[in-house]
Design an enzyme around this catalytic site. Structure first.
Site, short mmCIF file in Angstrom:
data_model
loop_
_atom_site.label_atom_id
_atom_site.label_comp_id
_atom_site.label_asym_id
_atom_site.label_seq_id
_atom_site.Cartn_x
_atom_site.Cartn_y
_atom_site.Cartn_z
N ASP A 346 0.79 -1.06 -0.02
CA ASP A 346 -0.11 -0.09 0.04
C ASP A 346 0.82 1.23 0.19
O ASP A 346 2.15 1.20 0.03
CB ASP A 346 -0.87 0.00 1.19
CG ASP A 346 -0.20 0.10 2.56
OD1 ASP A 346 0.91 0.13 2.60
OD2 ASP A 346 -0.70 0.14 3.56
N ASP A 348 1.31 4.73 2.22
CA ASP A 348 0.79 5.21 3.71
C ASP A 348 1.40 6.71 3.75
O ASP A 348 2.45 6.95 3.34
CB ASP A 348 1.55 4.61 5.00
CG ASP A 348 1.42 3.04 4.72
OD1 ASP A 348 0.33 2.57 4.89
OD2 ASP A 348 2.46 2.40 4.38
N ASP A 440 -3.47 4.29 2.50
CA ASP A 440 -3.66 4.74 3.98
C ASP A 440 -3.54 6.19 4.30
O ASP A 440 -2.42 6.47 4.05
CB ASP A 440 -2.91 3.86 5.00
CG ASP A 440 -3.29 2.34 5.28
OD1 ASP A 440 -4.42 2.07 4.64
OD2 ASP A 440 -2.55 1.59 5.96
N1 DCT Z 1 1.39 0.75 11.39
C1 DCT Z 1 0.91 1.24 12.71
N2 DCT Z 1 -0.53 0.96 13.02
C2 DCT Z 1 -1.01 0.26 12.22
C3 DCT Z 1 -0.81 -0.02 11.02
C4 DCT Z 1 0.72 0.12 10.55
O1 DCT Z 1 1.94 1.81 13.32
N3 DCT Z 1 -2.23 0.30 12.41
C5 DCT Z 1 2.73 1.07 11.24
C6 DCT Z 1 3.73 -0.15 11.05
C7 DCT Z 1 4.52 0.18 9.98
C8 DCT Z 1 3.99 1.15 9.08
O2 DCT Z 1 2.85 1.86 9.76
C9 DCT Z 1 3.24 0.86 7.76
O3 DCT Z 1 2.35 -0.23 7.54
P1 DCT Z 1 2.42 -1.24 6.60
O4 DCT Z 1 1.88 -0.37 5.37
O5 DCT Z 1 1.51 -2.34 6.95
O6 DCT Z 1 3.58 -1.71 6.34
P2 DCT Z 1 4.86 -1.22 5.35
O7 DCT Z 1 6.12 -1.41 6.26
O8 DCT Z 1 4.66 0.31 4.74
O9 DCT Z 1 5.02 -2.44 4.34
P3 DCT Z 1 4.34 -2.47 2.77
O10 DCT Z 1 5.44 -2.09 2.02
O11 DCT Z 1 3.91 -4.00 2.58
O12 DCT Z 1 3.13 -1.66 2.67
MG MG Z 2 2.78 0.35 3.51
#
Ligand code: DCT
Ligand code: MG
Length: 516
Positions: A346, A348, A440
């Site tokens: 995703d 973020d 997100d």
């Molecule tokens: N996080 C958090 N609380 C949440 C979800 C996520 O604090 N409810 C944090 C942990 C990692 C970061 O935010 C981003 O989450 P992801 O998108 O799930 O992980 P990513 O490291 O960006 O991995 P990806 O590349 O798969 O998106």
């Molecule tokens: Mg991510």
């Protein structure tokens, strides 16, 4: 000086002069008395070594011809940490208690600066120092030498630097699968154990080639060590092979790849006998959530992952929408892309505004959603209202969700907006010139932005260990909103991530070194 010439192929005249320097060198003044260097000839070659030795001496460094117990810094080129350690082990010599093993890049920087430069993780061949007070290996070839030892690599990921250059993939891939299998079976303890083992190996600056290399590495339990040993010996782990062929693992892996499907739903579908997504989609009796329906509808796009160029195009969309309503807002891409990843599941974003009132803050995400809806870009959204309370203590749980207002979305990204991608993207259905992307958005109060940024940058393992470190080593509580000192009973404010690390007494670790 700009670059150090490599003298492997220097003219004979020059070479003989330089070679001479290592035998009897002019008495240069030593400017830096607390450093005693030794330059390793192995793989560097004698002429380059002689050149570097003379240059360093001219700059006021003390460089010894021979290895001795007074050496404080060993400089090597084209050697891994374990190669230097191996070489050291067969030298019949007492090793000083704080020996640094460094890459030649450190010396090059020192030569440029004209003085010793600060040693960072990128210079260190081994991110621990060789110590004489514990044991490392059998130390062959020497009876009177105290056994070489490694000062423990930290058990906390937040005290290690983990870039994306993982030189132990072969082991960490296996350990990640074992952790995932335990996650699917809800064996939390085993899952965490394998995740920690994988994480520590990702931080190593050298590749493990024999079990000897695992000595002194924390977080490696007996099970992880068995897996590593089997891979060293046979090239693969029989347990991992069995898991990959296991029906339950395969089904859970498949089901959880659908947006909105977690362990509970996967368990249910598996028990009901489902094994393929097609069967699930065509079963009219199953009740899917709105999220799962969207997950199936855009499955192919979502499972194909987001490339950095696509994330950058989404970033433009987010900024355009946010700035239409709050021109002073700060929009920061967080998550894996902030850590330098080239692919993500995703994108973020953290949004915050220095000037917005609480009401303007609260209104922003609904307005942004509405803006995209009118433009026909909104494929799915789930707005979660803030439950943030200013005076609430940070959560005790290492995996707790935060309380900021956030929105989970699927956006329609038109591919002509993506740099380097035309309308004929391979893998796209004919005539479809867009891709569904998971996004997100998190909105946080301006004074909490450093905590939110640190939390949303990840990786998850890095975050877990930051919280664990705060609790167990500092008697503090950290989460995505705040840092609380339990001894002093005060909240510690921070304007930047650097300040949070400083409050915790940790060396600052850049985002691209948080890929734990
Ligand atoms: N996080 C958090 N609380 C949440 C979800 C996520 O604090 N409810 C944090 C942990 C990692 C970061 O935010 C981003 O989450 P992801 O998108 O799930 O992980 P990513 O490291 O960006 O991995 P990806 O590349 O798969 O998106
Ligand atoms: Mg991510």
């Amino acid at each position: 000086m700009d670059a150090l010439p490599v003298v492997h192929s220097s003219p004979r005249k020059k070479r003989s002069r330089l070679m001479g320097a290592s035998v009897a060198y002019p008495p240069y003044d030593i400017k830096f008395h607390n450093l005693v260097l030794f330059i390793l000839e192995k793989k560097m070659g004698s002429s380059r070594r002689a050149f570097l030795m003379e240059l360093a001496r001219r700059k006021g460094f003390r460089v010894e011809d021979e290895l001795s117990d007074s050496i404080t810094h060993i400089v090597a080129e084209n050697n891994t940490g374990s190669e230097v350690l191996e070489w050291l082990q067969v030298q019949d010599i007492k090793i000083s208690s704080q020996l640094e093993l460094l890459d030649v890049s450190w010396l090059v920087e020192c030569m440029r600066a004209g003085n010793p430069v600060v040693i960072t993780g990128k210079h260190q061949l081994v991110s621990y120092t060789v110590k004489s007070d514990a044991s490392f290996g059998s130390n062959p070839g020497s009876q009177n030498t105290p056994p070489l030892a490694i000062k423990k690599i930290s058990q906390y990921a937040c005290q290690r630097r983990t870039s994306l250059n993982n030189c132990n993939h072969i082991f960490t891939d296996a350990l990640d699968i074992l952790a995932e299998n335990h996650e699917f079976r809800e064996n939390e303890v085993s899952c965490v154990a394998f995740m920690r083992a994988a994480s520590v190996l990702k931080s190593l600056p050298f590749t493990i080639i024999s079990m000897k290399d695992t000595k002194g590495i924390p977080c490696l339990g007996d099970k992880a060590k068995c897996v590593i040993e089997e891979i060293i010996e046979d090239g693969e782990s029989s347990e991992v092979k069995a898991i990959l062929n296991d029906e339950r693992y395969q089904s859970f892996k498949l089901f959880t790849s659908v947006f909105g499907v977690g362990l509970k739903t996967s368990e249910k579908w598996f028990r009901m006998g489902f094994r393929t997504l097609n069967k699930i989609m065509s079963d009219k009796t199953l009740k899917l959530t709105r999220m799962q329906k969207a997950g199936f509808l855009y499955y192919e796009d979502l499972v194909s992952c987001v490339a950095k160029a696509e994330a950058d195009a989404v970033s433009v969309l987010v900024q355009e929408a946010v700035w239409a309503f709050l021109p002073d807002a700060m929009v920061t891409m967080t998550g894996g892309f902030r850590r330098g990843k080239k692919l993500g599941h995703d994108v973020d974003f953290l949004i915050t505004s220095p000037g917005a009132t609480e009401e303007e803050e609260q209104q922003l995400l609904p307005k942004v959603i509405n803006f995209w809806e009118r433009k026909g870009l909104l494929l799915y959204h789930d707005l979660v209202e803030s439950t943030f309370e200013k005076l609430k203590l940070p959560s005790r749980k290492v995996d707790a969700l935060d309380h900021f207002q956030k929105c989970f979305l699927i956006l329609k990204l038109h591919l002509q907006h993506v740099n380097g991608v035309g309308n004929s993207k391979t893998g796209q259905q004919e005539g479809k010139n867009w891709k569904a992307i998971r996004v997100d958005l998190v909105m946080c109060p301006y004074e909490r932005r450093a905590f939110a940024l640190l939390g949303w940058t990840g990786s998850r393992q890095f975050e877990r260990d930051l919280r664990r470190f705060a609790t167990h080593e500092r008697k503090m509580m950290l989460d995505n909103h705040a840092l609380y000192d339990k001894t002093k009973r005060i909240f510690l404010k921070a304007e930047s991530e650097e300040e949070i690390f400083a409050h915790l007494g940790l060396d600052y670790i850049d985002p691209w070194e948080r890929n734990a």
